[in-house]
Design an enzyme around this catalytic site. Structure first.
Site: not given
Length: 518
Positions: A257, A343, A442
């Site tokens: 992330d 992502e 996170d």
């Protein structure tokens, strides 16, 4: 497979003066050639100072209907974006004959036709080398390659829908074709590159071991960044990319992330700190001072040129620091597991400016544009897209998979009950409003990203002895890996929903730091 290696050159004063003269001449050469083609592309001489000289039979007067050359009535050059030289003898070329391979029958005879713009300008350039000393000192293949770059720009414009080629105020590179430049390895720290027209130039050999696996050296590009010179070599390396590992043999997965405070959060609980190469206080202040210094100098003065060089060197060091840090981060990520899950962020949309808000009375209300501008600078300074590209390249060489998943609700979804709420996250704290689950935001997001890949692994079940009356947790001791939840105490029990005092204490977990902060 062909890869590009970059090295820092160590030229002497004579080499620098020669290469700088080359760049000035090549810039003028490219702009002049572009102007010639632009005149031909416009197909008229309305906005041109000098009248266009067309070839015989290529135009006629529409008002008087007088045909010059008694040929077809054309009012434009023979070819689109074509040029007409002063000597018409160099404007033609003879095509090759084509025969059938099996029967040997002539399929297409040789004909004389009008040459294209690139062919004509190359012939004119060859003549210029004998007339001008500035063109004569440049290696012939470098001059021809300068026109070929312009050809690529026109190809991108006509076939790939890109912008029309523009004039350049500063040209910073030139290229040698394969087989022209030669590389000699002298010792473990330096090597020598023979550049035709320039001579032997030393460069920092940072790939002493890798040069042993090079099968062939292709094109060589010399470029200038601020006051530094670099050489870029395309080499042929066999068996560079490993075979992709099948999903059936995958044994581990890591989710990442990206963020602003923590550059990378791993699903194993570790972090990579954001050194902020350009937006930390010390570097930002230095950049502002360099820019103010330029603004206070007289335009065209030597002091202004010196100030510009100082600013360019500072920006180059910042870019080099960011590039080195991103390589280290990407290398650690790829080495962590067999599959990397990230992502699928639309970074270009994330750094757009804030939209203005109308107050209905002809004015505007506060829209947070200043804060959004600062956030955009930090996002661009992180280099998320650069990290993703480096991860993809390193994973390709290692035969590993990289999966991009939908980033929707990765930071808001509770891993325990699946509840999605914007209020679940506050800063780096995750506190589910439904079930009370607590975690680092996170780290939790990176684990949610890893789960979205849909990979299933067999459970590693451990059995206890029958006479064991107590079950104790085993803490991992892997270097750089820490507990996933800083709300866990030494007893190994999770805090209650209302016991949030630890969130107000500093985070003492182990983090990874790459590069330097200035």
């Amino acid at each position: 497979m062909q890869v590009r290696w970059n090295f820092k050159l160590k030229p002497n004063i004579g080499h620098v003066e020669t290469m700088e003269r080359w760049l000035v001449t090549l810039r003028k050469h490219r702009n002049y050639a572009l102007r010639e083609r632009e005149i031909g592309y416009s197909t008229n001489n309305q906005d041109v100072v000098e009248e266009i000289v067309y070839a015989f039979g290529s135009y006629c007067d529409l008002e008087s209907r007088i045909e010059y050359g008694a040929c077809c009535p054309l009012t434009c050059p023979v070819l689109k974006h074509g040029v007409v030289p002063e000597k018409l003898s160099i404007a033609f070329k003879k095509t090759k004959e084509k025969f059938d391979i099996k029967t040997g029958k002539l399929l297409k005879p040789s004909v004389v036709k009008w040459d294209d713009a690139s062919g004509i300008q190359k012939k004119v350039t060859t003549e210029l080398r004998g007339k001008s000393p500035y063109f004569g000192e440049i290696y012939s293949a470098v001059l021809q390659g300068n026109l070929e770059r312009l050809d690529d720009a026109y190809t991108n414009f006509f076939k790939h829908g890109r912008g029309y080629p523009s004039y350049v105020a500063r040209l910073d590179s030139f290229e040698y074709k394969p087989g022209q430049a030669k590389i000699e390895l002298t010792n473990k720290n330096y090597a020598t590159a023979y550049l035709p027209g320039i001579g032997n130039v030393k460069f920092h050999n940072s790939r002493q071991k890798e040069f042993g696996s090079v099968a062939d050296i292709r094109s060589v590009t010399v470029s200038k960044e601020s006051s530094y010179w670099f050489i870029s070599i395309i080499v042929e390396i066999p068996d560079l990319i490993q075979e992709l590992l099948p999903f059936e043999k995958v044994k581990s997965v890591v989710g990442i992330d990206v963020g602003v405070n923590k550059l990378i959060a791993f699903s194993d609980g570790s972090f990579a700190l954001n050194t902020k190469p350009a937006t930390n206080k010390k570097t930002a202040r230095r950049l502002a001072m360099r820019q103010r210094s330029i603004a206070r100098k007289v335009k065209g003065s030597k002091n202004r040129k010196k100030a510009v060089i100082k600013l360019a060197r500072t920006k180059h060091k910042i870019a080099a620091s960011r590039n080195g840090r991103n390589w280290k981060v990407a290398n650690d990520i790829v080495k962590t597991a067999d599959v990397v899950v990230r992502e699928d962020l639309k970074i270009k949309n994330m750094v757009k400016r804030a939209k203005p808000k109308h107050d209905g009375k002809g004015g505007y209300t506060h829209n947070g544009a200043s804060a959004k501008s600062g956030l955009n600078k930090v996002i661009l300074d992180c280099g998320w897209g650069d990290i993703y590209n480096k991860i993809a390249w390193l994973a390709l060489k290692a035969g590993k998979h990289v999966i991009a998943v939908n980033p929707k609700h990765t930071s808001q979804e509770c891993p325990t009950c699946g509840h999605i709420d914007k209020a679940n996250r506050e800063g780096e704290k995750f506190l589910c409003t439904n079930c009370g689950h607590t975690d680092h935001a996170d780290t939790k997001a990176s684990r949610t990203i890893a789960k979205k890949a849909g990979l299933v692994f067999p459970k590693n079940e451990k059995t206890l002895r029958a006479d064991c009356a107590k079950v104790t947790a085993v803490k991992r001791t892997t270097d750089g890996v820490v507990s996933s939840n800083h709300a866990f105490g030494t007893s190994g029990e999770q805090l209650s929903l209302f016991d949030t005092t630890v969130y107000h204490s500093p985070d003492n977990r182990i983090t990874k730091k790459y590069g330097r902060t200035s």
